[in-house]
Design an enzyme around this catalytic site. Sequence first.
Site, PDB file in Angstrom:
ATOM      1  N   HIS A 207      -8.136  68.984  31.858  1.00  0.00           N
ATOM      2  CA  HIS A 207      -8.404  67.637  32.387  1.00  0.00           C
ATOM      3  C   HIS A 207      -8.253  67.693  33.916  1.00  0.00           C
ATOM      4  O   HIS A 207      -8.962  68.443  34.564  1.00  0.00           O
ATOM      5  CB  HIS A 207      -7.433  66.667  31.687  1.00  0.00           C
ATOM      6  N   HIS A 246     -18.334  68.800  30.068  1.00  0.00           N
ATOM      7  CA  HIS A 246     -17.720  67.479  29.977  1.00  0.00           C
ATOM      8  C   HIS A 246     -17.982  66.913  28.595  1.00  0.00           C
ATOM      9  O   HIS A 246     -19.065  67.106  28.049  1.00  0.00           O
ATOM     10  CB  HIS A 246     -18.309  66.552  31.053  1.00  0.00           C
ATOM     11  N   ASP A 302     -14.604  68.179  38.940  1.00  0.00           N
ATOM     12  CA  ASP A 302     -13.586  69.080  39.481  1.00  0.00           C
ATOM     13  C   ASP A 302     -14.144  70.350  40.114  1.00  0.00           C
ATOM     14  O   ASP A 302     -13.387  71.116  40.708  1.00  0.00           O
ATOM     15  CB  ASP A 302     -12.610  69.494  38.360  1.00  0.00           C
TER      16      ASP A 302
HETATM   17  N1  ACO Z   1     -16.871  77.393  29.881  1.00  0.00           N
HETATM   18  C1  ACO Z   1     -17.387  78.087  28.850  1.00  0.00           C
HETATM   19  N2  ACO Z   1     -17.758  77.565  27.678  1.00  0.00           N
HETATM   20  C2  ACO Z   1     -17.553  76.253  27.530  1.00  0.00           C
HETATM   21  C3  ACO Z   1     -17.005  75.445  28.552  1.00  0.00           C
HETATM   22  C4  ACO Z   1     -16.664  76.066  29.767  1.00  0.00           C
HETATM   23  N3  ACO Z   1     -16.166  75.370  30.771  1.00  0.00           N
HETATM   24  N4  ACO Z   1     -16.938  74.180  28.138  1.00  0.00           N
HETATM   25  C5  ACO Z   1     -17.409  74.166  26.887  1.00  0.00           C
HETATM   26  N5  ACO Z   1     -17.790  75.425  26.527  1.00  0.00           N
HETATM   27  C6  ACO Z   1     -18.422  75.828  25.260  1.00  0.00           C
HETATM   28  C7  ACO Z   1     -17.416  75.884  24.120  1.00  0.00           C
HETATM   29  O1  ACO Z   1     -16.848  77.169  24.013  1.00  0.00           O
HETATM   30  C8  ACO Z   1     -18.283  75.514  22.956  1.00  0.00           C
HETATM   31  O2  ACO Z   1     -19.040  76.635  22.612  1.00  0.00           O
HETATM   32  P1  ACO Z   1     -19.381  76.956  21.049  1.00  0.00           P
HETATM   33  O3  ACO Z   1     -20.239  75.800  20.608  1.00  0.00           O
HETATM   34  O4  ACO Z   1     -20.078  78.268  21.069  1.00  0.00           O
HETATM   35  O5  ACO Z   1     -18.052  76.998  20.329  1.00  0.00           O
HETATM   36  C9  ACO Z   1     -19.252  74.488  23.515  1.00  0.00           C
HETATM   37  O6  ACO Z   1     -19.358  74.807  24.925  1.00  0.00           O
HETATM   38  C10 ACO Z   1     -18.798  73.048  23.370  1.00  0.00           C
HETATM   39  O7  ACO Z   1     -17.543  72.944  23.988  1.00  0.00           O
HETATM   40  P2  ACO Z   1     -16.400  71.981  23.523  1.00  0.00           P
HETATM   41  O8  ACO Z   1     -15.104  72.671  23.733  1.00  0.00           O
HETATM   42  O9  ACO Z   1     -16.719  71.390  22.184  1.00  0.00           O
HETATM   43  O10 ACO Z   1     -16.535  70.808  24.563  1.00  0.00           O
HETATM   44  P3  ACO Z   1     -15.510  69.644  24.677  1.00  0.00           P
HETATM   45  O11 ACO Z   1     -16.287  68.413  24.843  1.00  0.00           O
HETATM   46  O12 ACO Z   1     -14.484  69.690  23.613  1.00  0.00           O
HETATM   47  O13 ACO Z   1     -14.737  70.036  26.026  1.00  0.00           O
HETATM   48  C11 ACO Z   1     -14.158  70.209  28.251  1.00  0.00           C
HETATM   49  C12 ACO Z   1     -14.981  69.441  27.215  1.00  0.00           C
HETATM   50  C13 ACO Z   1     -12.680  70.225  27.856  1.00  0.00           C
HETATM   51  C14 ACO Z   1     -14.289  69.504  29.599  1.00  0.00           C
HETATM   52  C15 ACO Z   1     -14.689  71.667  28.330  1.00  0.00           C
HETATM   53  O14 ACO Z   1     -16.041  71.642  28.718  1.00  0.00           O
HETATM   54  C16 ACO Z   1     -13.863  72.531  29.277  1.00  0.00           C
HETATM   55  O15 ACO Z   1     -12.868  73.112  28.853  1.00  0.00           O
HETATM   56  N6  ACO Z   1     -14.284  72.646  30.582  1.00  0.00           N
HETATM   57  C17 ACO Z   1     -13.515  73.420  31.526  1.00  0.00           C
HETATM   58  C18 ACO Z   1     -12.325  72.626  32.014  1.00  0.00           C
HETATM   59  C19 ACO Z   1     -12.746  71.513  32.947  1.00  0.00           C
HETATM   60  O16 ACO Z   1     -13.508  71.691  33.882  1.00  0.00           O
HETATM   61  N7  ACO Z   1     -12.179  70.316  32.699  1.00  0.00           N
HETATM   62  C20 ACO Z   1     -12.426  69.140  33.526  1.00  0.00           C
HETATM   63  C21 ACO Z   1     -13.230  68.136  32.780  1.00  0.00           C
HETATM   64  S1  ACO Z   1     -13.588  66.741  33.798  1.00  0.00           S
HETATM   65  C22 ACO Z   1     -12.143  65.901  33.813  1.00  0.00           C
HETATM   66  O17 ACO Z   1     -11.278  65.994  33.003  1.00  0.00           O
HETATM   67  C23 ACO Z   1     -11.940  64.992  34.932  1.00  0.00           C
END
Ligand code: ACO
Length: 367
Positions: A207, A246, A302
């Site tokens: 987050h 996201h 971010d």
């Molecule tokens: N890098 C690599 N792969 C990713 C990323 C990432 N940043 N984000 C999602 N994925 C992949 C997952 O591994 C998943 O792959 P799969 O379908 O093969 O299993 C797919 O994309 C879907 O991802 P989810 O985890 O279901 O996405 P979710 O909506 O749960 O997560 C989140 C969203 C937490 C923001 C995620 O994208 C992430 O971890 N990003 C990196 C951390 C980040 O930048 N957070 C800030 C968010 S903005 C904020 O909070 C203000």
Amino acid sequence: DRGILRYRGYPIEQLAERSTFIETAHLLIHGELPTSTELDEWSEELVTQSTLPENIKHFIEGFQRDAHPMGMFLSAVGALSTFYPDSKNVLDGGSRQTQITRLIAKVPTIAAYAHRYRTDAPYVSPDPNLSFVGNFMNMLNGHPPGGSESQYRPHPELERALDILFILHADHEQNCSTSAMRGIGSSQADPFVSLAGAAAALYGPLHGGANEAVLRMLAEIGSVSNITGFIKRVKDGERRLMGFGHRVYKSYDPRAKVIKETAYRVFEVTGKNPLLDIALELERIALEDDYFVSRRLYPNVDFYSGLIYEAMGFDAGMFPVLFAIGRTAGWVAQWQEMLKDKEQRIARPRQLYVGENDREYIPMDQR
Ligand code: ACO
């Protein structure tokens, strides 16, 4: 899907261009942009409330010098609850407004002193002659009165950039920290402890801690030539590309676009952050790669904010704290909205239990 973010109907792009953080905070809390008289009164109240109780300063001084500033921040915000017992009157509209003003006014002072304490620098009191953001910058970088140092003046371009970042971070419906604020607040806990819980949720690297994680990731990659290898590790599931993806935005994050433009204006003043080239190339490669395209992963709020903060002289630990200052406006607005909702009851999700069914206790010697 269309990458839209509006606060109370106003597009985020217009607010970032024309509003200020405290005007936007008023909009979120009261539902309308303030008149000029309302804005003057609001600014005045914030200035009056921006000082810290003396014991909160001592509380901050109880941390180790190398303590993470987000841990200091959320602890100090929670501790404020003990100074304001009137904050327990959460069903009283007048009391709520008092606590909202206290919180928005005091979080920059706590953040600034946490930063100063870690660098062994003395506390700088709020200066009523400066803007909300200018005052924050002065508390971070200025000098206590009476010393021999020349007076610090916030650079207008950097002050505006920080104001824009606070606006862009102010609110975003039911993200993890805001739902924590609502969940805790639904038990009628006071807003200081509720906000401490929201800040704890924001602290996590998935987050608000992501901006710090992005910077560490870019530093670890180290050079453009290492990007391909890093992307491979992400695709192999060994790493996450921090600052990408996201839960809600699946085309692009409108805040990331404004922040990227702001970064270039900041770099004209501070000089380019050497990690920018890595970030730009990482973004370019990821946006062409089927792994990211098919999963609809784009830069989020971010991805570029940490580069700006670092160029402005903040260390990475302060990044989530800066996020928390902006998000405080959204947290308190959402907290108030929840309490005014006549249908609101305590947050109490049910659990679907899938474990063992009814069974007899087994004595130790029979296990
Ligand atoms: N890098 C690599 N792969 C990713 C990323 C990432 N940043 N984000 C999602 N994925 C992949 C997952 O591994 C998943 O792959 P799969 O379908 O093969 O299993 C797919 O994309 C879907 O991802 P989810 O985890 O279901 O996405 P979710 O909506 O749960 O997560 C989140 C969203 C937490 C923001 C995620 O994208 C992430 O971890 N990003 C990196 C951390 C980040 O930048 N957070 C800030 C968010 S903005 C904020 O909070 C203000």
